[in-house]
Design a protein around this motif. Structure first.
Motif, PDB file in Angstrom:
ATOM      1  N   ALA A   9       0.841  -1.203   0.000  1.00 13.99           N
ATOM      2  CA  ALA A   9       0.000   0.000   0.000  1.00 13.99           C
ATOM      3  C   ALA A   9       0.878   1.256   0.000  1.00 13.99           C
ATOM      4  O   ALA A   9       0.592   2.219  -0.719  1.00 13.99           O
ATOM      5  N   VAL A  45      -4.006   4.892  -8.254  1.00 14.82           N
ATOM      6  CA  VAL A  45      -5.004   5.145  -7.204  1.00 14.82           C
ATOM      7  C   VAL A  45      -5.962   3.966  -7.111  1.00 14.82           C
ATOM      8  O   VAL A  45      -6.336   3.540  -6.014  1.00 14.82           O
ATOM      9  N   ALA A  46      -6.348   3.403  -8.271  1.00 15.80           N
ATOM     10  CA  ALA A  46      -7.274   2.258  -8.285  1.00 15.80           C
ATOM     11  C   ALA A  46      -6.656   1.039  -7.610  1.00 15.80           C
ATOM     12  O   ALA A  46      -7.378   0.212  -7.045  1.00 15.80           O
ATOM     13  N   LEU A 100       1.119   4.197  -2.847  1.00 14.84           N
ATOM     14  CA  LEU A 100       0.992   5.611  -2.494  1.00 14.84           C
ATOM     15  C   LEU A 100       2.181   6.415  -3.031  1.00 14.84           C
ATOM     16  O   LEU A 100       1.997   7.511  -3.563  1.00 14.84           O
ATOM     17  N   ALA A 111      -4.763  -0.409   0.455  1.00 15.18           N
ATOM     18  CA  ALA A 111      -4.810   0.260   1.755  1.00 15.18           C
ATOM     19  C   ALA A 111      -5.944  -0.294   2.609  1.00 15.18           C
ATOM     20  O   ALA A 111      -5.768  -0.541   3.810  1.00 15.18           O
ATOM     21  N   TYR A 112      -7.105  -0.525   1.984  1.00 15.87           N
ATOM     22  CA  TYR A 112      -8.232  -1.086   2.731  1.00 15.87           C
ATOM     23  C   TYR A 112      -7.899  -2.488   3.242  1.00 15.87           C
ATOM     24  O   TYR A 112      -8.155  -2.815   4.408  1.00 15.87           O
ATOM     25  N   PHE A 141      -4.089   1.454  -5.223  1.00 11.26           N
ATOM     26  CA  PHE A 141      -3.763   1.881  -3.864  1.00 11.26           C
ATOM     27  C   PHE A 141      -4.954   1.726  -2.915  1.00 11.26           C
ATOM     28  O   PHE A 141      -4.789   1.237  -1.791  1.00 11.26           O
ATOM     29  N   LEU A 142      -6.134   2.152  -3.333  1.00 10.97           N
ATOM     30  CA  LEU A 142      -7.297   2.136  -2.431  1.00 10.97           C
ATOM     31  C   LEU A 142      -7.629   0.731  -1.915  1.00 10.97           C
ATOM     32  O   LEU A 142      -7.768   0.544  -0.705  1.00 10.97           O
ATOM     33  N   PRO A 143      -7.751  -0.296  -2.786  1.00 12.66           N
ATOM     34  CA  PRO A 143      -8.006  -1.631  -2.236  1.00 12.66           C
ATOM     35  C   PRO A 143      -6.839  -2.172  -1.401  1.00 12.66           C
ATOM     36  O   PRO A 143      -7.065  -2.858  -0.404  1.00 12.66           O
TER      37      PRO A 143
END
Length: 158
Positions: free
Chosen positions: A5, A29-30, A9, A36-37, A32-34
């Motif tokens: 993650a 970004v697509a 970033l 990070a979650y 990174f978000l999953p």
């Protein structure tokens, strides 16, 4: 997973600061978000057992299962993954061998549940737990690939 993650970033920041294409930033970004979650979910999840029942902690809260609420315990082994399947009066829950100390956790869980609620195969399956190295290897492989992409991005700007 946290390293993955963080690397995503870094890629988003580098592409944003050094005028990367909008598509490139959107793709990072697509991813990174999953990532990070998933990292946060893995960080906060846990299972604890006491005399009153089972507590399943997740990112978005705590679910308490009293021993009386568990109606059936099943087991499933697929390749190198092992699962304990809990059927309860409030829903269906799956515990995988991705949890640290899965063998001890499963033995303690089964010691609190009546034997008539437990499938016969479950104890045999839990005595022959598979080793799962892919859970460790895949995030490190991804981190290696991301470091390579990051280095390519950095050296393309120099």
């Amino acid at each position: 997973m946290g390293l993955d993650a963080f690397l995503f970033l870094c890629l988003v920041v580098i592409c944003g600061l050094y005028r990367g294409s909008a598509l490139e930033v959107a793709i990072f970004v697509a991813f990174f978000l999953p990532a990070a979650y998933l990292f946060l979910d893995l960080l906060f999840r846990g299972i604890s057992i006491d005399d009153k029942g089972l507590s399943l902690r997740r990112l978005w809260g705590l679910k308490r299962l009293p021993w009386e609420a568990i109606t059936h315990v099943g087991g499933l082994v697929i390749h190198n993954k092992a699962y304990i399947l809990l059927t309860t009066v409030i829903g269906f829950f799956v515990i995988s061998n991705a949890y640290r100390g899965f063998a001890a956790l499963s033995n303690e869980l089964l010691s609190h549940i009546d034997t008539e609620k437990v499938d016969e195969e479950v104890r045999a399956q839990l005595n022959n737990l598979p080793e799962s190295k892919s859970q460790i290897a895949m995030p490190w492989f991804a981190a290696t690939a991301l470091i390579g992409i990051l280095l390519l991005k950095i050296f393309s700007f120099i």
